[in-house]
Every structure is written in C-alpha cells, then in structure tokens.
Design an enzyme around this catalytic site. Structure first.
Site, PDB file in Angstrom:
ATOM      1  CB  VAL A 155      -0.959  -0.005   1.203  1.00  0.00           C
ATOM      2  CG1 VAL A 155      -1.688   1.325   1.320  1.00  0.00           C
ATOM      3  CG2 VAL A 155      -1.959  -1.142   1.074  1.00  0.00           C
ATOM      4  CB  ILE A 194      -0.113   2.271  -4.296  1.00  0.00           C
ATOM      5  CG1 ILE A 194      -0.177   0.751  -4.452  1.00  0.00           C
ATOM      6  CG2 ILE A 194      -1.085   2.934  -5.256  1.00  0.00           C
ATOM      7  CD1 ILE A 194      -1.521   0.154  -4.096  1.00  0.00           C
ATOM      8  CD  GLU A 201      -0.933   6.121  -1.584  1.00  0.00           C
ATOM      9  OE1 GLU A 201      -0.903   5.326  -0.646  1.00  0.00           O
ATOM     10  OE2 GLU A 201       0.067   6.756  -1.977  1.00  0.00           O
ATOM     11  CG  ASP A 208     -13.603  16.704 -45.747  1.00  0.00           C
ATOM     12  OD1 ASP A 208     -13.418  16.225 -46.872  1.00  0.00           O
ATOM     13  OD2 ASP A 208     -14.671  17.216 -45.391  1.00  0.00           O
ATOM     14  CG  ASP A 268     -17.717  18.785 -43.068  1.00  0.00           C
ATOM     15  OD1 ASP A 268     -17.588  17.716 -43.714  1.00  0.00           O
ATOM     16  OD2 ASP A 268     -17.817  19.896 -43.612  1.00  0.00           O
ATOM     17  CG  ASP A 312     -16.401  13.131 -43.303  1.00  0.00           C
ATOM     18  OD1 ASP A 312     -15.891  12.483 -44.239  1.00  0.00           O
ATOM     19  OD2 ASP A 312     -16.677  14.332 -43.377  1.00  0.00           O
ATOM     20  CD  GLU A 341       7.007   7.372  -0.193  1.00  0.00           C
ATOM     21  OE1 GLU A 341       6.101   6.541  -0.348  1.00  0.00           O
ATOM     22  OE2 GLU A 341       6.887   8.573  -0.480  1.00  0.00           O
ATOM     23  CB  THR A 383       5.165  16.294   1.253  1.00  0.00           C
ATOM     24  OG1 THR A 383       4.900  16.211   2.653  1.00  0.00           O
ATOM     25  CG2 THR A 383       6.448  17.069   1.029  1.00  0.00           C
ATOM     26  CG  ASP A 384       5.495  13.645  -3.005  1.00  0.00           C
ATOM     27  OD1 ASP A 384       6.353  14.435  -2.598  1.00  0.00           O
ATOM     28  OD2 ASP A 384       5.674  12.417  -3.091  1.00  0.00           O
TER      29      ASP A 384
END
Length: 887
Positions: free
Chosen positions: A280, A283, A285, A327, A625, A629, A693, A721-722
C-alpha cells in the site's frame, strides 16, 4: 434489394418496382408499408447521462488498483490509510467527471436538434407529414429550403439543385436531372436521385421513395457507425500497462518481504500485515489525481485554442498522432466559393478586387454580366464585407460577392438593368439567360453557363467594348485555356451577352438566347485554400506528422489542390476511389504509405484507409464534417469534427474544431505533446518517490531494523507533501522545439529507459542516504522517533529538491529558470511549510510521532538533497550522450 440501383432504371420501371403511381399512395397502402418497412428513422443513439460519465471515471486501471488497496487497508483495520486512499480516488473521479460533463454540455450547445416534416402526395393530394411516416413508394414533393426525408428517384424536376455535403463532404450544390443514369454507382454520379439528409437549395421536383430508414444511404452510414469499434488511445494503453507493471513490482516486493519473514521465523500474521503495508505504501496514490488534472488543464488550454476535447484522454491523444487524414472542404479550404481568375479576350487576371493596380475593364465587364445573370442577393449590403449575408447557390454567391468587391452596387445595377424575363438554368441546356431593359440603350440578353456551350455558340468576342469575329482558331485557344483552368482545380463559367435588335417584349427561347452571342470572358471559381493551410502542413511535417487528403472531388481537382498545399512530392501518389476499391487489404497497406491524396472516396473507402494506416502501426487522426465521415471519425485513433459539421460527425468525434481550421489541429498537437511531457514528469516524480519509500522500508526489513517510516508518514509524503508540487508541474511551459521532435510512438512505453534509469538512481541515492541517516541517528542511542523524523523529513525535502531535475528531462536545470513556473516555487514553499508543521507543531507530533530536529540535522538533509541533484544531473548528461534518441 441492397444491390438494386433505381438511378440505373427508367422512371416507369422504378414505379412498377415499388408498386407506386404519380398520384401517391392511399392510407391503407401507407399503413401496410409502415408495418413492413418500419418508421423512417435511424437507430437512436442512447443519450449520454451523468451516471455513465461518472462510471467512466472508474475505468482507469490506476483507480481500480487504488480501490483494491483501500479495501485491503480497511480489511486489516487500517482506517487511516483506507480513508486517505478513498479521498484520492474521490478527487480523481470528481475532476474527471466535471471536465467531461462540461465538454458534453459544450457539445450539446453546438448541436441543433430538430424534427422535420416532409410534403408527400397521399390520396391524390399534397400533405405535410412527420418525416418518420415516409414509406417506400411515397411521392415526395420537393421545394427549395427543405431537407430531403428519404432516398428517392426523381420523376419531375424544375431547376432543382441539392446540397449533398452531409453525404459527400462537397459543398457545391448538385444539379439534378430525371434522366436514366445507367452507369451511375457513387452518390455524386446518381444525379437523378435525392438522398435523405441532403438539403434542397434551389428549384422543385417530384420523386418516388426507394429507401427509408436504415436502408437509405444515410442509414447505411449509421450502420457502419454502430459496427465500428472504438480503440483505446495510446495514453490509455500505456497507463494500463504502467499500472500493471507497478502492481507486479509491488506484489513481487511484498511477496519477497513475506517470504523473508517466513525464512526468519517471524510471526506469519505480522509478516502478512507488514507485506500489505509495504504494498500500500508503494502505490503512488496521487498519480491518478494528477494525471487527471493534467488532462483537464490540457482540455482547457485546447479550448482556448478553439479545440473542444470531448474526453480527458482525447486531449493527450493528438500528441501521439503520426498521420492526419484531412477532409478538404472547410478544413484546408475556406469552405465557400470565390472568384479567383478571370479570362478575357487577351489575358488572364486575378479577381479585380485582389489584383493590385487599376482594375481591368474587360474583367469588370465579365463580373457585371455574371452578377446580372445571377439570382443571388446581398441581404445587408450596408454592413462591412465580412458581415454580408449573401443568399443563393454557392456559384452565384461567389459571382455576386466578386462584383460587389470590385465596386458594383448590386441593387443599383439591377435597377439600371431591370429583368424582364429569363431562361432558367437546366442540366441539359447548361446555361442561364436573362432579358434586361436598360432605359435609353435598349434590351440586352446576359448569359452565363458551361464554357463548352457558350464558346461553341458564340459568333463574336468582346474586345474592349467592341464585338469582333470569334474565329475557330481562337475558339480552340479559349477551350485549351479553360481546360488548363480545370486542371488547376477551378470551376470554369463562361459569360456572354448580346444586344437585342429584334422586337422581343417578354418570354424568349433558348435559340434566341444563343443567337449572335458575344463572348465576354470566362470566370474561374474555386473554394480557395486557407492562407495558413500550406504552412500548417509544413509545420506538421516538421513535427513528423504525415498529412493525407481525402476528398470527394475528381482526381484532377484533388491533385491541383494538393499541389497548392505542398502535399505532393516526386514519390507521392494520387489514388482514385475506383482504383482503391480494386485493392485487397494487404495491397492497400503497402500502397498507402506513398499516397498523399485520395479522390472520389466513399465512407467505406475512408474506413479502409484508416484501417490500412493503423495496420502499419500509425496513430491516425481523421478530420471531417459530414455524416459520411462519421464511421471513419469513430474508427480513427483521434476523430476531429468541424464545428460547422453535422451533429452525427460531432457525436462520433473525440475533438471538435470550433473554427474549422487545420492550424487548430497543429495547436492541439502542440498541447497534446505538452500534456504527454507533463505526464512523464509527474510519473517520474511520483513513482520515483514511491520507490524511494519502498527501498527504505524493504532495506530496513532486510537489515533487521525497525521500520524507518510509519504508515501515516508515508501517506503524508504521498498525498500532502508531493501533491502541490506535482500539480504545479502541470503548469510547466512547453520546452523549446517540442514540435521539432518526432511523434510519440504508441509502442514506446511511458516509462522509457531514461525514466526507469532516474527512478532506480533516485531509489539508490535517496534511499541509501536516508538509511544512512537513520543508522546514524538510531544507532547513536537516540530514540527511534528521532531516527524516523530524520528519515521522514529527509525524503520529503530531498524529493522536493529533486523536482527541479524533473522539470526538464532533456536539458540541465542550469539552462531552465525555475521562475518560469512561479506556481512551482509557491508549491514547494507551501509543502516545506507543511513539513515543518508536521515536525514542530504539537498536532503534527501527535499524529506522525515526530520530534524536533536541530540545525545540524537540517544541514545533513540539505546536503543529501544537493548531492542527489548533482548525481542526477551528471547522470542525465551521461545518459543523453549514450542514448540520444528515443530515451
């Protein structure tokens, strides 16, 4: 009945085939046919709603992994981790939902949803009915301004012209006939048919319905649209792959930790809990949230540049495009006809309004007669030129605009030459003539039409106001010049006149119109290229993107336009739709690399062309258009619809150009590449942080130390913090030369060699340095809380310093000023402030178990930060020299 073509049959045979008569059906027949054929409508697309838009946000593999992590955290009783992860998921989903919901609302504002009625003959008289009630065998009564309700074979016509742009993409109205067309196959060739969804711009007629609902040409396109598979964008595929790669690494590390504990005879339950905690913690987050924010900001930037991205991932996808299939009408051209050349008795001149110097008198005479022999009108001539509302068919609008731009007052001119009568344009005679009476000068016939008709009938040629004999030799010379105009992609229209000497009071005949004709000149009309179209194609070429033009025009016209755009070179080919039909899929895949222009293409042809490019590994953007198409727009990696296009095209597209301009696509490509570069920066920053980490936690476990980081500290680093610095990275300005680089190949992983190298380098340097600090603090006999605080702060601060290295992935940080992104400086200062609060405030100390740090501790942390930057920058230079391309 799918192979049956009513255009190839006589009127009597078509009426017999559908058991119909020119008096129309009766009520009983209509009721029976409604049961047999069903209502005249296409399959209705299920409307997008808020719930589906919300549910789509959970399709991200990153969100799924975070959900699993949250469930495991709650199952283990770790409510804090679970709650924080759920908060990250909620933020990600909310941002994505808001952006896509806004895009859908903006699209709905562009669309004009309306039901329409049709006029039919029922029980021997005209009736207005809901178009859904039209059945095969009905007799349609066609009037100018109506939308055609079903496919039908023309029985009677009176000056009938129909705009079939919704089906063919070509804006020039088609002049209709009721004669048999035995060899007609394509829609443009079937001039004795009218088709559902097209618009009557002039005249009237009667037609017997031959197909309704899903059996119409429009319905066939709808069927193609339903069976076309929508591919995931390159970014979606790469993020899915990245998510599973991260998952595999995390699970592998967690398994190693668990097996290590078993080997060391630790408590199994404790080791399982620890392994899950490690997984966990590893990951990232915040990654899903920040990627969503980057895409959302990219959407907003594109909108400012007049490009509406309908989904978040579409905003990035253009950055990976390698081929743009565009086109012609309205994208590389201006979308309306203009007079660009005038052929007089002795020379060719540009439109007098555009030609510098004194206007050519002969050219002005050509425009004067062309305007008098036209029905188009200027509704608001007192307004500036760009605000003029000119009514009429495209050709006549071009003639009237050119005359007005050259100084003629159209209303005054028509008062000076009041019209008495006319011979209307007809597809068989191929000209229009008007009889006018000028007070004091007598009556005149002014005529415009096909050059081959007027030149062959003309006896004289106007030379500076004098009528001189038009010899056979001069006729041949004029015919050659007209052919050259056609080769240049111009539509040629001859202009002639004669002064009436006989007593002609009212109606006049075709023979009288062509008698003693004086040829005045020939007008060259064209949908001109946009001024920046050629430059945009060069810019795209410089960016490594190949531009291919798909058009319904004939091969000669298409080649002339492509030459003006600079699309063709010595190795390029121009391929006609008939030749394309003969090629097998494998042959087309081989040939397509050399073809720059496809002429006379059908909706199925466009799909085959897109598929052929994709089979070669290219990422294809398709512009269009029309309804025709839509299948190709949906099949392409990025479908780009014009803002002025049909609702069906916009629904099928990923991006809508609000200004119909090819240069807007180049701007969107630019934004797409910025988005991709910012996503790479963020992934490097966040995933590298998670690996740091992970390396610290796993390293301590393998050594046999206590955990240097607590769960709450890890989540604080990842989510608080990140978060602010990574969000500030989304505001990074573009690096110079971003459009000079080759496109991002779909096969290149989002974690390239350089990104992986930097991640592992950071894990070793910062992870090893943090463990060293932990060993110095904890082994010194001080409290465990002190060692954890030192590691907690070191990872946070060093990671914040490392962000300056991630700002520029290709150049040294010394060459990029940090003040170009003031949000980054502010975000780092706020994050440092939050970290200081976590260490020194009583609340932070109680939540995170921190203790105050001294100046010497901060000096060690800053020293580790500078050492990290120095090592990363030296490694960046070494890596770029070793792997200069594709890293």
């Amino acid at each position: 009945m799918s192979s049956y073509r009513p255009a190839n049959e006589k009127i009597e045979e078509v009426l017999h085939k559908f058991d119909a008569s020119t008096k129309g059906l009766n009520s009983i027949e209509v009721a029976d046919r409604l049961k047999r054929f069903g209502e005249n409508k296409l399959p209705e697309r299920e409307a997008l709603n808020s719930f589906r838009t919300l549910a789509r946000q959970f399709e991200s593999s990153l969100v799924i992994i975070l959900l699993v992590a949250a469930v495991i955290s709650f199952a283990l009783g770790d409510k804090l981790d679970g709650s924080v992860i759920l908060a990250a998921i909620s933020l990600n989903v909310l941002v994505g939902f808001i952006q896509e919901y806004r895009a859908e609302r903006a699209l709905k504002a562009l669309q004009k949803v309306a039901t329409f009625t049709a006029t039919v003959l029922r029980d021997g008289r005209e009736r207005d009915i809901d178009a859904k009630q039209i059945v095969p065998g009905d007799i349609l009564v066609l009037h100018s301004g109506q939308k055609v309700g079903a496919d039908a074979r023309l029985l009677e016509i009176h000056d009938l012209e129909i705009n079939e742009a919704a089906l063919t993409g070509e804006s020039e109205p088609v002049v209709k006939t009721n004669h048999i067309q035995p060899d007609a196959v394509t829609i443009p060739e079937q001039t004795n048919m009218v088709f559902a969804g097209t618009v009557i711009v002039r005249g009237r007629g009667l037609a017997v319905v031959t197909a309704s609902g899903i059996s119409t040409e429009l319905g066939k396109i709808a069927s193609l649209l339903q069976t076309t598979i929508t591919e995931k964008t390159p970014l979606q595929k790469k993020l899915i792959q990245l998510s599973w790669n991260i998952t595999v690494v995390i699970l592998f590390v967690a398994l190693l930790v668990f097996l290590f504990g078993v080997f060391k005879l630790y408590d199994l339950e404790d080791m399982f809990t620890t392994s899950v905690a490690v997984a966990v913690a590893a990951i990232p987050e915040g990654l899903a949230v920040v990627v969503t924010v980057i895409l959302a900001i990219g959407m907003q930037h594109m909108l400012k540049r007049r490009a509406l991205a309908r989904s978040l991932v579409a905003a990035e996808a253009l950055g990976s495009v390698t081929v743009i299939a565009t086109d012609k009408t309205g994208t590389v051209t201006e979308g309306y006809m203009r007079v660009v050349k005038i052929l007089t008795h002795n020379r060719q001149v540009s439109h007098p309004h555009q030609d510098p110097g004194e206007p050519d008198p002969s050219a002005l005479q050509v425009l004067k007669i062309a305007a008098l022999a036209s029905d188009a009108t200027i509704e608001n001539p007192d307004r500036p030129l760009e605000e003029w509302d000119i009514r009429g068919n495209l050709t006549e609008r071009a003639l009237v605009r050119a005359a007005a731009e050259s100084g003629f007052n159209l209303m005054a001119l028509r008062r000076q030459y009041p019209r008495i009568s006319e011979v209307p344009f007809d597809s068989t005679r191929r000209f229009m003539a008007v009889l006018c009476d000028k007070s004091g000068d007598g009556k005149f016939i002014f005529i415009k039409g096909a050059p081959e008709v007027l030149i062959s009938h003309a006896q004289y040629i106007d030379e500076d106001g004098k009528s001189n004999l038009l010899t056979s030799e001069r006729k041949r010379g004029l015919e050659n010049e007209v052919r050259e105009m056609s080769r240049q992609g111009l539509r040629a229209l001859a202009v002639a006149q004669r002064q009436i000497r006989e007593n002609l009071e009212g109606e006049f005949t075709e023979k009288q119109a062509l008698a003693e004709l004086v040829l005045v000149g020939v007008v060259g009309i064209q949908d001109p290229l946009r001024k920046d179209a050629a430059q945009t194609i060069q810019t795209l070429k410089q960016a490594g993107i190949r531009t291919v033009m798909l058009t319904g025009d004939n091969q000669a016209t298409a080649q002339a336009i492509a030459t003006g755009l600079g699309l063709l070179d010595e190795e390029s080919e121009v391929m006609d739709g008939r030749d394309l039909e003969k090629l097998k899929a494998e042959e087309l895949q081989e040939r397509v690399k050399n073809v720059r222009v496809f002429a006379r293409v059908s909706p199925k042809d466009k799909l085959r062309i897109i598929d052929a490019w994709q089979a070669r590994g290219e990422v294809v953007a398709m512009t269009g258009d029309g309804v025709n198409d839509a299948p190709a727009l949906k099949s392409a990696d990025v479908g780009v619809a014009l803002g002025s296009g049909t609702d069906v095209a916009k629904e099928a597209a990923d991006l809508v150009l609000l200004d119909n301009n090819l240069s807007t696509i180049a701007n969107a490509v630019f934004e797409g590449r910025i988005i991709y570069r910012n996503i790479k920066r963020v992934i490097l920053y966040l995933v590298a942080g998670s690996f740091v980490e992970l390396s610290v936690v796993v390293g301590a476990l393998l050594i046999g130390w206590p955990l240097p980081l607590g769960a709450a500290q890890i989540l604080w680093i990842n989510l608080v913090t990140d978060s602010l610095p990574t969000i500030s990275l989304t505001q990074e300005p573009a690096e110079e030369g971003i459009l000079d680089e080759p496109p991002i190949r779909p096969t290149r992983p989002i974690l390239g060699r350089f990104t992986k190298f930097m991640m592992f380098l950071l894990a070793i340097v910062v992870g090893g340095g943090s463990l060293l600090l932990f060993e110095l603090a904890w082994a010194d006999g001080q409290a465990l809380a002190y060692g954890r605080t030192l590691v907690f702060t070191a990872i946070s601060v060093v990671h914040l310093m490392f962000i300056f290295t991630t700002r520029t992935l290709r150049r040294s940080i010394m060459l990029s000023s940090p003040f170009k992104n003031p949000m980054l400086i502010l975000a780092i200062l706020i994050s440092l402030g939050l970290q200081v609060m976590a260490v020194y405030s009583p609340f932070g100390q109680s939540v995170f178990g921190t203790v105050p740090l001294g100046l010497s501790d901060w000096a060690l942390i800053v020293l580790l930060g500078f050492a990290t930057i120095f090592i990363c920058e030296i490694s960046k230079v070494w890596f770029r020299k070793r792997y200069p391309v594709g890293a």
